[in-house]
Design a protein around this motif. Structure first.
Motif, PDB file in Angstrom:
ATOM      1  N   GLU A   1     -35.351  16.312  -2.091  1.00  0.00           N
ATOM      2  CA  GLU A   1     -34.583  15.074  -2.275  1.00  0.00           C
ATOM      3  C   GLU A   1     -33.695  14.763  -1.070  1.00  0.00           C
ATOM      4  OE1 GLU A   1     -33.105  14.383  -6.209  1.00  0.00           O
ATOM      5  OE2 GLU A   1     -34.527  15.784  -7.082  1.00  0.00           O
TER       6      GLU A   1
ATOM      7  N   ASN B   1     -40.189  18.887  -7.256  1.00  0.00           N
ATOM      8  CA  ASN B   1     -39.750  19.077  -8.650  1.00  0.00           C
ATOM      9  C   ASN B   1     -40.480  20.250  -9.292  1.00  0.00           C
ATOM     10  OD1 ASN B   1     -38.911  16.253  -8.072  1.00  0.00           O
ATOM     11  ND2 ASN B   1     -38.374  16.247 -10.235  1.00  0.00           N
TER      12      ASN B   1
ATOM     13  N   GLU C   1     -32.495  18.806 -20.069  1.00  0.00           N
ATOM     14  CA  GLU C   1     -31.896  17.543 -19.614  1.00  0.00           C
ATOM     15  C   GLU C   1     -32.777  16.948 -18.519  1.00  0.00           C
ATOM     16  OE1 GLU C   1     -28.117  18.411 -17.786  1.00  0.00           O
ATOM     17  OE2 GLU C   1     -29.036  19.642 -16.231  1.00  0.00           O
ATOM     18  N   LYS C   2     -33.764  17.720 -18.036  1.00  0.00           N
ATOM     19  CA  LYS C   2     -34.669  17.251 -16.990  1.00  0.00           C
ATOM     20  C   LYS C   2     -35.925  16.682 -17.658  1.00  0.00           C
ATOM     21  CE  LYS C   2     -32.034  19.052 -13.635  1.00  0.00           C
ATOM     22  NZ  LYS C   2     -32.259  20.153 -12.742  1.00  0.00           N
ATOM     23  N   LEU C   3     -36.682  15.885 -16.891  1.00  0.00           N
ATOM     24  CA  LEU C   3     -37.724  15.049 -17.503  1.00  0.00           C
ATOM     25  C   LEU C   3     -38.671  15.817 -18.437  1.00  0.00           C
ATOM     26  CD1 LEU C   3     -39.122  12.210 -17.624  1.00  0.00           C
ATOM     27  CD2 LEU C   3     -40.671  13.096 -15.878  1.00  0.00           C
TER      28      LEU C   3
ATOM     29  N   LEU D   1     -37.141  17.658 -21.521  1.00  0.00           N
ATOM     30  CA  LEU D   1     -36.522  16.659 -22.412  1.00  0.00           C
ATOM     31  C   LEU D   1     -37.594  15.960 -23.242  1.00  0.00           C
ATOM     32  CD1 LEU D   1     -33.705  15.175 -23.013  1.00  0.00           C
ATOM     33  CD2 LEU D   1     -34.655  13.342 -21.626  1.00  0.00           C
TER      34      LEU D   1
ATOM     35  N   PRO E   1     -37.154   8.755 -23.407  1.00  0.00           N
ATOM     36  CA  PRO E   1     -36.551   7.733 -22.540  1.00  0.00           C
ATOM     37  C   PRO E   1     -37.125   7.743 -21.125  1.00  0.00           C
ATOM     38  CG  PRO E   1     -35.054   9.599 -22.791  1.00  0.00           C
ATOM     39  CD  PRO E   1     -36.290   9.938 -23.578  1.00  0.00           C
TER      40      PRO E   1
ATOM     41  N   TYR F   1     -37.082   6.012 -17.527  1.00  0.00           N
ATOM     42  CA  TYR F   1     -36.221   5.139 -16.742  1.00  0.00           C
ATOM     43  C   TYR F   1     -37.051   4.020 -16.089  1.00  0.00           C
ATOM     44  CZ  TYR F   1     -32.742   8.979 -16.869  1.00  0.00           C
ATOM     45  OH  TYR F   1     -31.859   9.961 -17.243  1.00  0.00           O
TER      46      TYR F   1
ATOM     47  N   ARG G   1     -43.076  11.697  -8.372  1.00  0.00           N
ATOM     48  CA  ARG G   1     -42.559  13.001  -7.951  1.00  0.00           C
ATOM     49  C   ARG G   1     -43.755  13.915  -7.682  1.00  0.00           C
ATOM     50  NH1 ARG G   1     -38.839  10.151  -7.662  1.00  0.00           N
ATOM     51  NH2 ARG G   1     -36.749  10.329  -8.560  1.00  0.00           N
TER      52      ARG G   1
ATOM     53  N   ASN H   1     -43.933   9.129 -13.250  1.00  0.00           N
ATOM     54  CA  ASN H   1     -43.294   9.702 -14.443  1.00  0.00           C
ATOM     55  C   ASN H   1     -44.024   9.343 -15.734  1.00  0.00           C
ATOM     56  OD1 ASN H   1     -41.296  10.758 -12.810  1.00  0.00           O
ATOM     57  ND2 ASN H   1     -39.887   9.047 -13.140  1.00  0.00           N
TER      58      ASN H   1
ATOM     59  N   ARG I   1     -32.113   4.571 -13.545  1.00  0.00           N
ATOM     60  CA  ARG I   1     -31.054   5.344 -12.880  1.00  0.00           C
ATOM     61  C   ARG I   1     -30.570   4.557 -11.661  1.00  0.00           C
ATOM     62  NH1 ARG I   1     -33.279  11.024 -10.833  1.00  0.00           N
ATOM     63  NH2 ARG I   1     -32.589  11.792 -12.848  1.00  0.00           N
TER      64      ARG I   1
ATOM     65  N   HIS J   1     -32.195   4.934  -7.897  1.00  0.00           N
ATOM     66  CA  HIS J   1     -33.319   5.831  -8.223  1.00  0.00           C
ATOM     67  C   HIS J   1     -34.347   5.895  -7.082  1.00  0.00           C
ATOM     68  CE1 HIS J   1     -36.064   7.089 -11.827  1.00  0.00           C
ATOM     69  NE2 HIS J   1     -36.072   7.974 -10.836  1.00  0.00           N
TER      70      HIS J   1
ATOM     71  N   TYR K   1     -27.574   8.710 -22.916  1.00  0.00           N
ATOM     72  CA  TYR K   1     -28.617   7.889 -23.542  1.00  0.00           C
ATOM     73  C   TYR K   1     -28.121   6.964 -24.651  1.00  0.00           C
ATOM     74  CZ  TYR K   1     -31.670  11.030 -20.969  1.00  0.00           C
ATOM     75  OH  TYR K   1     -32.280  11.733 -19.972  1.00  0.00           O
TER      76      TYR K   1
HETATM   77  P1  TYD Z   1     -35.359  14.808 -13.231  1.00  0.00           P
HETATM   78  O1  TYD Z   1     -36.102  15.781 -14.089  1.00  0.00           O
HETATM   79  O2  TYD Z   1     -33.939  14.493 -13.573  1.00  0.00           O
HETATM   80  O3  TYD Z   1     -35.503  15.320 -11.722  1.00  0.00           O
HETATM   81  P2  TYD Z   1     -35.125  14.548 -10.327  1.00  0.00           P
HETATM   82  O4  TYD Z   1     -34.251  13.393 -10.617  1.00  0.00           O
HETATM   83  O5  TYD Z   1     -34.424  15.649  -9.594  1.00  0.00           O
HETATM   84  O6  TYD Z   1     -36.448  14.162  -9.721  1.00  0.00           O
HETATM   85  O7  TYD Z   1     -36.160  13.444 -13.222  1.00  0.00           O
HETATM   86  C1  TYD Z   1     -37.509  13.393 -12.811  1.00  0.00           C
HETATM   87  C2  TYD Z   1     -37.938  11.946 -12.875  1.00  0.00           C
HETATM   88  O8  TYD Z   1     -37.940  11.526 -14.238  1.00  0.00           O
HETATM   89  C3  TYD Z   1     -36.985  11.034 -12.148  1.00  0.00           C
HETATM   90  O9  TYD Z   1     -37.740   9.985 -11.506  1.00  0.00           O
HETATM   91  C4  TYD Z   1     -36.126  10.447 -13.253  1.00  0.00           C
HETATM   92  C5  TYD Z   1     -37.071  10.405 -14.426  1.00  0.00           C
HETATM   93  N1  TYD Z   1     -36.436  10.568 -15.775  1.00  0.00           N
HETATM   94  C6  TYD Z   1     -36.702   9.653 -16.774  1.00  0.00           C
HETATM   95  O10 TYD Z   1     -37.482   8.684 -16.588  1.00  0.00           O
HETATM   96  N2  TYD Z   1     -36.109   9.822 -17.988  1.00  0.00           N
HETATM   97  C7  TYD Z   1     -35.246  10.842 -18.233  1.00  0.00           C
HETATM   98  O11 TYD Z   1     -34.680  10.928 -19.374  1.00  0.00           O
HETATM   99  C8  TYD Z   1     -34.985  11.803 -17.196  1.00  0.00           C
HETATM  100  C9  TYD Z   1     -34.051  12.947 -17.408  1.00  0.00           C
HETATM  101  C10 TYD Z   1     -35.609  11.624 -15.971  1.00  0.00           C
END
Ligand code: TYD
Ligand code: NAD
Length: 352
Positions: A135, A188, A197-199, A202, A214, A216, A223, A258, A290, A293, A350
């Motif tokens: 990142e 990732n 809490e990560k994609l 979660l 959810p 985004y 990724r 994603n 986000r 983002h 959320y």
């Molecule tokens: P994340 O797991 O937080 O890792 P990073 O931001 O370090 O890449 O998120 C991975 C991707 O998933 C990122 O593009 C944000 C997206 N995301 C969602 O769409 N929904 C979510 O609830 C989360 C936590 C992440």
């Protein structure tokens, strides 16, 4: 022995478990502050292992780091400890500056003092391996070449800016003081013990609980995904054979949007734990994006392959299946990490 920081977190605990299996003759002292992301339970398999010591403490505590180096005399320091969640860094960047920048600075200074006083053979053998992220390079356009080690640093989030700062400190301690450093920048990760809490985790735990998944914005952010055990083997390879002062990008050659990840998780759960209410895809919900983002990350991992012969062992298909199976087999771990503090975070992030 080696000193590991952050070895009770997601990647660090996988690394410590793998290290003890790969190097039973080489002990690990594991310094971890046990923040919300650190979990002793990840290391339960090492409970009876005298070759692993977990020290509950903070990397910004110079006296503690000095004492651990003096007492245990490690031949390497492998530095994972960090605040690691982009969304949390947007809500509260202060902790990221303290741990990721001040903490790395403290470790570098302590390591410099320790290393400088070693005898010549130990000095030549010592390594400071800094674990960082892709990142720091910022965001790619759809047609851009993947990040090589020479890509300019363009961090966009408080998290990535703090990691970029720490990478620069590590580089400077090599160039100025000759500290024998190595830096890895990885894409990732996913796999066992990933905090939900990560994609990916979660999506698994929400789907199993019948909650919204959810996504985004449009879900077309890309990724590169690497199974965590492959990250651990890459770090072992860099520690063993990396050239001093060099950085190595580590990736899985698995670029995915994603929304495709979420559909893959749903398809695996539909197969392995079907719901009476129909496919888990019914839970997919697009939510507010986000801020800032990053649109796309991709890693050019040819240097580590060329120089050290490392390639990932898992494809995304094999790794994600193992991951979903691990979460299905470990409901107690999931339940215990979903503590009050976890629920507060989910509510804050959320609710809207
Ligand atoms: P994340 O797991 O937080 O890792 P990073 O931001 O370090 O890449 O998120 C991975 C991707 O998933 C990122 O593009 C944000 C997206 N995301 C969602 O769409 N929904 C979510 O609830 C989360 C936590 C992440
Ligand atoms: P994590 O958040 O799961 O774990 C971080 C660990 O560090 C926790 O055990 C926590 O208790 C500990 N820690 C936090 N602050 C500390 C402090 N001040 N002193 C001592 N310990 C402290 O993170 P992770 O996903 O395992 O990431 C580990 C490292 O890998 C980080 O440096 C991160 O930037 C990097 N990284 C992560 C990914 C990823 O996909 N997760 C990808 C590339 C690089």
């Amino acid at each position: 022995m080696i000193l590991v920081t952050g070895g009770a977190g997601f990647i660090g605990s996988n690394f410590v478990l793998d290290w003890r299996a790969a190097h039973p003759d080489e002990a690990v002292v594991n310094l971890d502050a046990l923040t919300y992301a650190g979990n002793r339970e990840n290391l339960e398999a090492l409970r009876a292992d005298v070759g692993h010591v977990l020290v509950h403490g903070d990397i910004t505590d110079r006296a503690l780091v000095d004492r651990l180096l003096a007492e245990h005399r490690p031949r390497a320091l492998v530095h994972f400890a960090a605040e690691s969640h982009v969304d949390r860094s947007i809500h509260g960047p202060g902790a990221f500056m303290k741990t990721n920048i001040d903490g790395t600075f403290t470790l570098l200074e302590a390591a410099r003092g320790y290393w400088g006083a070693l005898d010549e053979p130990s000095k030549a053998a010592f390594r400071f391996l800094h674990v960082s992220t892709d990142e720091v390079y910022g965001s790619l356009g759809p047609q851009d070449a993947p990040f090589a080690e020479t890509h300019p640093y363009e961090p966009n989030s408080p998290y990535s800016a703090s990691k970029a700062a720490s990478d620069h400190l590590v580089r400077a301690w090599h160039h100025t003081y000759g500290l024998p450093v190595l830096t890895t920048n990885c894409s990732n990760n996913y796999g066992p013990f990933h905090f939900p809490e990560k994609l990916i985790p979660l999506m698994i735990v929400n789907a199993l609980a019948g909650k919204a998944l959810p996504v985004y914005g449009d879900g077309m952010q890309v990724r590169d995904w690497l199974y965590v055990k492959d990250h651990c083997s890459a770090i072992r390879a860099v520690l063993a054979g990396g050239r001093l002062g060099e950085t190595y990008n580590i990736g899985g050659w698995n670029e995915k949007p994603n929304i495709e990840i979420v559909h893959t998780v749903c398809a695996l759960l539909d197969e392995l734990r079907p719901s009476a209410e129909g496919s888990y895809t019914r839970l997919i919900t697009h939510v507010k994006d986000r801020p800032g983002h990053d649109r796309r990350y991709a890693i050019d991992a040819r240097k580590i392959e060329r120089e050290l012969g490392w390639r990932p062992a898992e494809t995304f298909e094999t790794g994600i299946r193992k991951t979903v199976q691990w979460y299905l087999q470990n409901p107690d771990w999931v339940q215990r990490v979903q503590s009050g503090a976890y629920r507060d975070w989910v509510q804050q992030q959320y609710a809207a």
